[in-house]
Design a protein around this motif. Structure first.
Motif, PDB file in Angstrom:
ATOM      1  N   LEU A  38       0.754  -1.423  -0.051  1.00 25.05           N
ATOM      2  CA  LEU A  38       0.210   0.118  -0.086  1.00 25.05           C
ATOM      3  C   LEU A  38       0.851   1.226  -0.066  1.00 25.05           C
ATOM      4  O   LEU A  38       0.274   2.349  -0.128  1.00 25.05           O
ATOM      5  CB  LEU A  38      -0.881   0.069   1.517  1.00 25.05           C
ATOM      6  CG  LEU A  38      -2.293  -0.865   1.154  1.00 25.05           C
ATOM      7  CD1 LEU A  38      -2.754  -1.102   2.308  1.00 25.05           C
ATOM      8  CD2 LEU A  38      -3.204  -0.374   0.159  1.00 25.05           C
ATOM      9  N   ASP A  41       4.090   3.544  -5.401  1.00 26.41           N
ATOM     10  CA  ASP A  41       3.343   4.309  -6.222  1.00 26.41           C
ATOM     11  C   ASP A  41       3.805   4.031  -7.353  1.00 26.41           C
ATOM     12  O   ASP A  41       4.572   4.821  -8.218  1.00 26.41           O
ATOM     13  CB  ASP A  41       3.934   5.635  -5.596  1.00 26.41           C
ATOM     14  CG  ASP A  41       2.792   6.763  -6.601  1.00 26.41           C
ATOM     15  OD1 ASP A  41       2.020   6.419  -7.124  1.00 26.41           O
ATOM     16  OD2 ASP A  41       3.377   8.106  -6.610  1.00 26.41           O
ATOM     17  N   GLU A  43       3.109   2.347 -11.373  1.00 21.73           N
ATOM     18  CA  GLU A  43       2.020   1.876 -12.428  1.00 21.73           C
ATOM     19  C   GLU A  43       2.509   0.832 -13.110  1.00 21.73           C
ATOM     20  O   GLU A  43       3.653   0.096 -13.282  1.00 21.73           O
ATOM     21  CB  GLU A  43       1.845   2.977 -13.614  1.00 21.73           C
ATOM     22  CG  GLU A  43       1.436   4.471 -13.057  1.00 21.73           C
ATOM     23  CD  GLU A  43       0.209   4.553 -12.741  1.00 21.73           C
ATOM     24  OE1 GLU A  43      -0.817   4.056 -13.456  1.00 21.73           O
ATOM     25  OE2 GLU A  43      -0.144   5.064 -11.463  1.00 21.73           O
ATOM     26  N   MET A  62      -7.175  -1.254  -4.313  1.00 21.71           N
ATOM     27  CA  MET A  62      -6.810   0.014  -3.680  1.00 21.71           C
ATOM     28  C   MET A  62      -5.702   0.609  -4.403  1.00 21.71           C
ATOM     29  O   MET A  62      -5.794   1.978  -4.740  1.00 21.71           O
ATOM     30  CB  MET A  62      -6.658   0.231  -2.151  1.00 21.71           C
ATOM     31  CG  MET A  62      -8.093  -0.198  -1.604  1.00 21.71           C
ATOM     32  SD  MET A  62      -9.609   0.382  -1.958  1.00 21.71           S
ATOM     33  CE  MET A  62     -10.756  -0.738  -1.779  1.00 21.71           C
ATOM     34  N   ALA A  63      -4.785  -0.232  -4.654  1.00 21.70           N
ATOM     35  CA  ALA A  63      -3.306   0.358  -5.058  1.00 21.70           C
ATOM     36  C   ALA A  63      -3.345   0.356  -6.597  1.00 21.70           C
ATOM     37  O   ALA A  63      -2.117   0.409  -7.241  1.00 21.70           O
ATOM     38  CB  ALA A  63      -2.380  -0.591  -4.447  1.00 21.70           C
ATOM     39  N   ASP A  64      -4.336   0.082  -7.349  1.00 24.35           N
ATOM     40  CA  ASP A  64      -4.369  -0.042  -8.758  1.00 24.35           C
ATOM     41  C   ASP A  64      -3.576  -1.022  -9.328  1.00 24.35           C
ATOM     42  O   ASP A  64      -2.746  -0.783 -10.369  1.00 24.35           O
ATOM     43  CB  ASP A  64      -4.079   1.534  -9.331  1.00 24.35           C
ATOM     44  CG  ASP A  64      -5.475   2.418  -9.354  1.00 24.35           C
ATOM     45  OD1 ASP A  64      -6.568   1.906  -9.164  1.00 24.35           O
ATOM     46  OD2 ASP A  64      -4.866   3.667  -9.028  1.00 24.35           O
TER      47      ASP A  64
ATOM     48  N   ARG B  36      -4.977   9.614  -9.879  1.00 20.60           N
ATOM     49  CA  ARG B  36      -4.012   9.549  -8.935  1.00 20.60           C
ATOM     50  C   ARG B  36      -4.468  10.278  -7.463  1.00 20.60           C
ATOM     51  O   ARG B  36      -4.000   9.710  -6.443  1.00 20.60           O
ATOM     52  CB  ARG B  36      -2.921  10.482  -9.340  1.00 20.60           C
ATOM     53  CG  ARG B  36      -2.109   9.984 -10.420  1.00 20.60           C
ATOM     54  CD  ARG B  36      -0.756  10.616 -10.866  1.00 20.60           C
ATOM     55  NE  ARG B  36       0.243  10.099  -9.712  1.00 20.60           N
ATOM     56  CZ  ARG B  36       0.785   9.282 -10.067  1.00 20.60           C
ATOM     57  NH1 ARG B  36       0.934   8.189 -10.792  1.00 20.60           N
ATOM     58  NH2 ARG B  36       2.053   8.929  -9.028  1.00 20.60           N
ATOM     59  N   LYS B  39      -6.563   7.544  -5.861  1.00 22.07           N
ATOM     60  CA  LYS B  39      -5.634   6.251  -5.395  1.00 22.07           C
ATOM     61  C   LYS B  39      -5.238   6.848  -3.964  1.00 22.07           C
ATOM     62  O   LYS B  39      -5.404   5.666  -3.030  1.00 22.07           O
ATOM     63  CB  LYS B  39      -4.330   5.957  -6.314  1.00 22.07           C
ATOM     64  CG  LYS B  39      -3.513   4.776  -5.861  1.00 22.07           C
ATOM     65  CD  LYS B  39      -2.452   4.507  -6.697  1.00 22.07           C
ATOM     66  CE  LYS B  39      -1.546   3.509  -6.038  1.00 22.07           C
ATOM     67  NZ  LYS B  39      -0.156   3.471  -6.889  1.00 22.07           N
ATOM     68  N   VAL B  42      -8.372   6.461  -1.602  1.00 24.42           N
ATOM     69  CA  VAL B  42      -8.816   5.174  -1.238  1.00 24.42           C
ATOM     70  C   VAL B  42      -7.733   4.018  -0.081  1.00 24.42           C
ATOM     71  O   VAL B  42      -8.149   3.551   0.432  1.00 24.42           O
ATOM     72  CB  VAL B  42      -9.332   4.372  -2.390  1.00 24.42           C
ATOM     73  CG1 VAL B  42     -10.393   5.060  -2.788  1.00 24.42           C
ATOM     74  CG2 VAL B  42      -8.401   4.157  -3.355  1.00 24.42           C
ATOM     75  N   ILE B  43      -6.356   4.597  -0.743  1.00 25.11           N
ATOM     76  CA  ILE B  43      -5.358   3.878   0.125  1.00 25.11           C
ATOM     77  C   ILE B  43      -5.685   4.253   1.674  1.00 25.11           C
ATOM     78  O   ILE B  43      -5.619   3.623   2.611  1.00 25.11           O
ATOM     79  CB  ILE B  43      -3.915   4.157  -0.507  1.00 25.11           C
ATOM     80  CG1 ILE B  43      -3.881   3.203  -1.677  1.00 25.11           C
ATOM     81  CG2 ILE B  43      -2.940   3.802   0.826  1.00 25.11           C
ATOM     82  CD1 ILE B  43      -2.512   3.315  -2.211  1.00 25.11           C
TER      83      ILE B  43
END
Lengths: 114, 138
Positions: A38, A41, A43, A62-64, B36, B39, B42-43
């Motif tokens: 978590l 950062d 992608e 949540m962390a995409d 962004r 993100k 929600v984190i």
């Protein structure tokens, strides 16, 4: 690296997300600690983990993170697969250990986060 | 535009930890908020929701979305935090084995919440509960 290459190199089975095997991942992160995941950062990340529970999928949501590779053939429950499907994720399972999986993928050019 | 939402959270219910955060994520996507920003929001919210499940008996999450920001207030009934300063120190944790087995409880949650929010405030009463307020601007 294509997801199909990850599958081939780690002798993984595709649990869900079969329509996305031609998509690319650039980096990977190996961890059983979701708190650590978590803080990332990055992608286009592949998460390699031995922790198989519903919170692994929630954390990825949540962390995409869209790609998860479970090591040591950890079982994906129907609830996990359903949640992953809702979030358009690819779930893979390899019989290899976390160490071996990470080593193989690193050797073949998958980049680390740190 | 003001949207208000309320979600109930049950202590110990790991099967549903993250349900509220997931709903808020979908809502923010519908509102076309920058991905962004979503993100980070929600984190922070997920970390806080997991904290209620991990430590408290029950809790309520109130979300207020205004034109340029989101306010999230998480109020729980639980043991409270005796020393908030110590709880904010990365690596400090009082989490149970069960929580750690779920991949949490490493003492990283509160500092990660701070990192992902524009404003964060905690008040707590030992034996009663904790109120966490977080604000993020879009």
């Amino acid at each position: 690296m294509k997801i199909s290459t990850v599958i081939e190199l780690t002798e993984a089975t595709l649990v869900c997300g079969g329509d996305k095997t031609e998509l690319m991942v650039e980096r990977a992160f190996s961890s059983d600690l979701m708190s650590d995941v978590l803080t990332l950062d990055t992608e286009g990340l592949l998460l390699i983990t031995g922790l198989a529970n519903i919170q692994t999928i929630r954390t990825a949501e949540m962390a995409d993170i869209h790609y998860i590779l479970f090591v040591r053939n950890k079982k994906v429950t129907p609830e996990m697969a359903e949640l992953a499907g809702e979030n358009h994720m690819v779930l893979l399972a390899t019989p290899f250990s976390l160490f071996k999986t990470s080593g193989i993928l690193y050797k073949h050019g998958l980049k680390p986060v740190y | 535009m003001i949207i208000e939402q309320t979600y109930q959270v049950r202590g110990g219910d790991f099967a549903h930890a993250g349900d509220a955060s997931s709903k808020v994520k979908k809502l923010l996507k519908q509102l076309d908020v920058d991905p962004r920003k979503i993100k980070s929001i929600v984190i922070a919210l997920y970390e806080a929701e997991v904290n209620i499940v991990a430590h408290a008996w029950e809790g309520i999450i109130r979300i207020l979305i205004d034109r340029d920001h989101i306010r999230m207030v998480l109020e729980d009934k639980g043991p409270g935090i005796a020393d908030i300063e110590q709880a904010m120190v990365e690596g400090y944790s009082t989490a149970s084995r069960e929580v750690r087995e779920m991949g949490f409880g490493a003492g990283m949650g509160l500092s990660n919440i701070k990192r992902n929010t524009d404003q964060m405030e905690i008040t707590s009463r030992v034996g009663e509960g904790t109120v966490l307020t977080m604000v993020n601007y879009f």
